[in-house]
Write a protein that holds these residues in place. Structure first.
Motif, PDB file in Angstrom:
ATOM      1  N   UNK A 240       1.035  -1.350   0.421  1.00 29.98           N
ATOM      2  CA  UNK A 240       0.506   0.282   0.343  1.00 29.98           C
ATOM      3  C   UNK A 240       0.916   1.330   0.041  1.00 29.98           C
TER       4      UNK A 240
ATOM      5  N   UNK B  94       3.747   5.000  -5.155  1.00 26.93           N
ATOM      6  CA  UNK B  94       3.146   5.785  -7.885  1.00 26.93           C
ATOM      7  C   UNK B  94       2.675   6.635  -7.196  1.00 26.93           C
TER       8      UNK B  94
ATOM      9  N   UNK C 232      -8.266   6.241  -4.231  1.00 25.88           N
ATOM     10  CA  UNK C 232      -7.590   5.757  -3.341  1.00 25.88           C
ATOM     11  C   UNK C 232      -8.374   6.343  -1.864  1.00 25.88           C
TER      12      UNK C 232
ATOM     13  N   UNK D 113      -9.709   2.742  -1.604  1.00 22.87           N
ATOM     14  CA  UNK D 113      -8.628   1.800  -0.937  1.00 22.87           C
ATOM     15  C   UNK D 113      -7.638   2.194  -0.200  1.00 22.87           C
ATOM     16  N   UNK D 114      -8.340   2.960   0.277  1.00 23.16           N
ATOM     17  CA  UNK D 114      -7.568   3.889   2.421  1.00 23.16           C
ATOM     18  C   UNK D 114      -8.318   2.876   2.994  1.00 23.16           C
TER      19      UNK D 114
ATOM     20  N   UNK E 200      -8.424  -0.893   2.856  1.00 25.44           N
ATOM     21  CA  UNK E 200      -6.991  -1.706   4.019  1.00 25.44           C
ATOM     22  C   UNK E 200      -7.065  -0.798   5.167  1.00 25.44           C
TER      23      UNK E 200
ATOM     24  N   UNK F 158      -6.554  -6.831   1.886  1.00 28.11           N
ATOM     25  CA  UNK F 158      -5.018  -5.101   1.994  1.00 28.11           C
ATOM     26  C   UNK F 158      -4.507  -5.083   0.360  1.00 28.11           C
TER      27      UNK F 158
ATOM     28  N   UNK G 233      -4.256  -1.782  -2.456  1.00 27.62           N
ATOM     29  CA  UNK G 233      -3.058  -1.727  -2.603  1.00 27.62           C
ATOM     30  C   UNK G 233      -3.034  -1.391  -4.448  1.00 27.62           C
TER      31      UNK G 233
ATOM     32  N   UNK H 119      -5.657   1.296  -5.571  1.00 30.10           N
ATOM     33  CA  UNK H 119      -4.732   2.659  -5.327  1.00 30.10           C
ATOM     34  C   UNK H 119      -4.156   1.915  -6.268  1.00 30.10           C
ATOM     35  N   UNK H 120      -3.316   1.599  -6.758  1.00 31.12           N
ATOM     36  CA  UNK H 120      -2.391   1.282  -8.018  1.00 31.12           C
ATOM     37  C   UNK H 120      -3.046   1.729  -9.510  1.00 31.12           C
TER      38      UNK H 120
ATOM     39  N   UNK I  69      -4.307   4.987  -9.877  1.00 26.67           N
ATOM     40  CA  UNK I  69      -3.400   6.228  -9.009  1.00 26.67           C
ATOM     41  C   UNK I  69      -2.412   6.539 -10.788  1.00 26.67           C
ATOM     42  N   UNK I  70      -2.864   4.639 -11.656  1.00 23.34           N
ATOM     43  CA  UNK I  70      -2.363   4.632 -13.064  1.00 23.34           C
ATOM     44  C   UNK I  70      -3.400   5.850 -13.717  1.00 23.34           C
TER      45      UNK I  70
ATOM     46  N   UNK J  24      -4.663   8.532 -13.079  1.00 25.88           N
ATOM     47  CA  UNK J  24      -4.105   9.981 -12.911  1.00 25.88           C
ATOM     48  C   UNK J  24      -2.818  10.326 -13.256  1.00 25.88           C
ATOM     49  N   UNK J  25      -1.948   9.023 -13.993  1.00 25.72           N
ATOM     50  CA  UNK J  25      -0.410   9.047 -14.523  1.00 25.72           C
ATOM     51  C   UNK J  25      -0.737   8.767 -15.680  1.00 25.72           C
TER      52      UNK J  25
ATOM     53  N   UNK K  20       1.728   1.196 -12.563  1.00 24.34           N
ATOM     54  CA  UNK K  20       0.777   1.184 -11.886  1.00 24.34           C
ATOM     55  C   UNK K  20      -0.050   0.083 -12.449  1.00 24.34           C
TER      56      UNK K  20
END
Lengths: 586, 108
Positions: free
Chosen positions: A189, A195, B12, B15-16, B19, B42, B46, B49-50, B53-54, B56-57, B66
């Motif tokens: 995490x 990342x 995200x 995801x938190x 988690x 958990x 993650x 989240x990956x 964020x992928x 996002x980027x 990601x």
């Protein structure tokens, strides 16, 4: 294809292929040909070590990673490998320690008869663990780091459970699995948040925008927690004693010496390379986190080790304490250390020296047996100095080295770390470390006193004499000062015991008395009853049993697993220059 | 990304939360199978989240990383579940229970 890149990870590739070969051999070999497997595994480790030596890195100590994006041109596989697996002094020395630990673990396993049911799987898993540790110590990318870490973890979970007849083996595997998975989840995490903030998986990545620094700090913090989990540092240390005690002892050797080295290598790389990227308001707080963890680890490890009645468990807690000393080397390095090389060189020397001493000490626990089980309590070690003088001498060397007595390597390792920490201004940590080392003498020297200071006695002579009080492990929780005093009185007892023992020794030999009363639960309360409670029921007959004389056919291998680390502890202490560029950089 | 309800930031956040649920499950539940499930939650948090964020980027150089990481973590979670279940089976065979209650030989 650029084969130069492959040379960096060649040792790990050899280990993986070798693991597959050994697993296959285990299926086709007949039972009486089982001795081929340890030989084959040791050969593979040897080849891997030779390849490591051939590709020894020249200059860089911690290779600066390039933070850029992906390697774009498709023909550059070698460049990709070099980017994902930087080859530097940190990786090379940690890999050397790992291979040393794997060899000792294989030797110790060859000498014990633990793994007779599925030897192929056992040896293949050991080789895979070693491969994972080699890759872990040189991963410069979060994805390779995670995968090699999991290669290590998953293999080790299975190895812990490999001794099926003993319920403690399965229990240790389960505890290791739950704790390790929690660590992995924290790490994964943290990686995801990292990342998100950087858009990259390189360890040297920088945040894309200033506003992402908070996210990056969260991610780095979670990753740091995951690494501390795996390294067994406080406050994430609770799994260590259970796992080290319950796992088959050769596996404990692999964990104590090998996994610790690999985990600290990657921790050092993260501390030096990754943490500064979330600098600014966070810079000092990383140092504070490491400082707190180091202090806690030293205090907890030493304090709890004092009250153990099982030597194996004491060694596990002492392993926690040594994790704390090792963390001192990393405190303060992320900040402004212009050359992290010195601190890291001291850490690597310490890792090797601690690994050798711990592997040898666990090897003694694994080799010598009474009544078909391993030496467990301090009482079991009583009289070892007379029954197996060479092994007892090696054990004494390990204990002295772990304490840090001057001519031995353990002293120079501690000295290097403490001196360097003083130079960085970490006075409080160094003072704590030195005082804790003095306290640690109480439990390390207790082993030596048990081996030499007291005769093994039959039930009738149990009540008399001061020395058994040392071995009986009667120190209760919190009685640190009491334990220290006890050691002092035991020192006097050491002097007096031989005379008293030779005078009042009607039983002639401990072996003889063991034949007469093999199962009599000792009156006077076995020492384990006061200390542990659990061991009392299981092993009440232990202290009266003789050493097992029906040594396994490969006991010379297990003896090598003790003698080689003992030689390493002495030689690298007396002639530290033999470690070459490691020493010159400290 | 405009017009979608699920922005990377809200993913995200989700995801938190996942988690946290998983972490709570590990420390609070006694049944080993449930603990395994919590570990999976958990890891999948993650993963979520990956991939968010992928997204996002997506325009940056590391946009695909990601998603690649999520694939690797799926494989990793499967391997971890396999080893974990094998250990739980071994525990169950030797003790007749799959809870953490009876597993307390090692202590001190």
């Amino acid at each position: 294809m650029d084969w130069n890149g492959l040379a960096h990870i060649g040792p790990a590739i050899v280990l993986m292929l070798g693991g597959a070969v050994v697993a296959f051999l285990g299926m086709i070999l007949r039972r009486e040909e089982g001795h081929i497997l340890p030989l084959a595994s040791l050969t593979i480790v040897g080849i891997s070590a030779a390849m490591l030596a051939a590709a020894w890195p020249g200059s860089a100590w911690i290779m600066p990673l390039d933070a850029g994006g992906a390697v774009t041109s498709p023909g550059m596989a070698g460049a990709v490998i070099r980017k994902a697996f930087p080859s530097d002094g940190l990786a090379a020395w940690a890999s050397a320690t790992v291979l040393f630990a794997a060899a000792i673990s294989l030797l110790a396993a060859a000498g014990s008869r633990l793994h007779s049911d599925k030897p192929g799987e056992y040896h293949a898993l050991v080789l895979l663990t070693a491969a994972g540790m080699l890759l872990l110590s040189r991963s410069g990318d979060l994805l390779t780091l995670l995968l090699s870490l999991e290669l290590v973890s998953l293999s080790t979970y299975a190895l812990c459970a490999s001794h099926r007849p003993d319920p403690r083996s399965g229990e240790s595997a389960m505890k290791y699995f739950i704790a390790g998975s929690l660590g992995t989840a924290l790490l994964v995490f943290g990686m995801a948040l990292f990342y998100g903030a950087t858009g990259s998986l390189s360890l040297a990545a920088r945040p894309l925008q200033e506003s992402y620094r908070g996210l990056l700090a969260c991610g780095s913090g979670l990753m740091l927690a995951g690494f501390l989990f795996k390294a067994g540092a406080a406050p994430f240390h609770q799994w260590v004693p259970d796992v080290y005690e319950g796992a088959p002892t050769p596996v404990t050797i692999l964990m104590a010496a090998g996994i610790k080295a690999a985990a600290f290598a990657v921790l050092a790389r993260v501390v030096v390379t990754t943490l500064p990227s979330s600098a600014g308001p966070w810079d000092s707080s990383w140092a504070a986190v490491l400082w707190t963890s180091s202090m806690l680890t030293i205090l907890v490890g030493n304090a709890v080790a004092l009250r153990q009645s099982s030597v194996k468990r004491m060694l596990a807690y002492s392993g926690i304490a040594h994790t704390g000393y090792l963390l001192i080397a990393l405190v303060g390095t992320p900040g402004g250390a212009e050359s992290p090389g010195r601190a890291v060189a001291g850490m690597l020397y310490y890792l090797f020296v601690y690994g050798a001493a711990a592997a040898g000490a666990f090897g003694v626990v694994s080799l010598i047996r009474r009544g078909g089980r391993e030496l467990e309590t301090f009482e079991d070690f009583a009289g070892l100095g007379r029954e197996r003088p060479a092994i007892a001498l090696c054990m004494a060397l390990f204990m002295l080295s772990l304490t840090g007595f001057p001519p031995l390597a353990g002293f120079f390792a501690k000295f290097a770390i403490f001196r360097d920490a003083l130079a960085r201004g970490e006075t409080a940590l160094v003072v704590t470390g030195v005082l804790a080392s003095v306290v640690s003498a109480a439990y390390y020297l207790r082993v030596i006193m048990c081996m030499y200071g007291s005769q093994r006695r039959s039930a009738t002579h149990r009540q008399s004499g001061a020395a058994p009080a040392v071995c009986a492990g009667a120190s209760r929780p919190g009685e640190i000062s009491g334990a220290m005093g006890q050691t002092g009185s035991a020192g006097a007892a050491t002097g007096s015991a031989p005379g008293a023992g030779s005078g009042s020794r009607p039983e002639g030999d401990a072996a003889a008395s063991a034949v007469q009363m093999p199962l009599s639960p000792a009156p006077g309360g076995t020492g384990a009853a006061a200390g542990g409670g659990r061991t009392a029921g299981d092993h009440a007959s232990g202290p009266d049993e003789a050493l097992d004389r029906d040594a396994p056919e490969c006991s010379w291998a297990a003896e090598l697993a003790i003698i080689i680390p003992a030689a390493a502890v002495v030689v690298f202490g007396v002639f530290p220059g033999l470690l070459g560029d490691l020493i010159s950089r400290m | 990304m405009s017009g979608t309800v699920f922005s990377p930031a809200s993913c995200a956040m989700l995801a938190s939360v996942l988690f946290g649920i998983g972490a709570f499950g590990i420390v609070s539940r006694r049944n080993l199978i449930v603990v395994l499930v919590a570990i999976e939650i958990m890891l999948n948090a993650a993963n979520l989240a990956f991939v968010s964020f992928a997204r996002l980027h997506a325009d940056g150089p590391g946009g695909g990383l990601g998603q690649a990481a999520a694939l690797f973590i799926m494989a990793l979670a499967a391997a971890e579940a396999a080893v974990g279940l094998a250990i739980v089976l071994a525990i169950y065979r030797s003790r007749g229970t799959a809870t953490t209650d009876g597993v307390d030989v090692l202590r001190g």
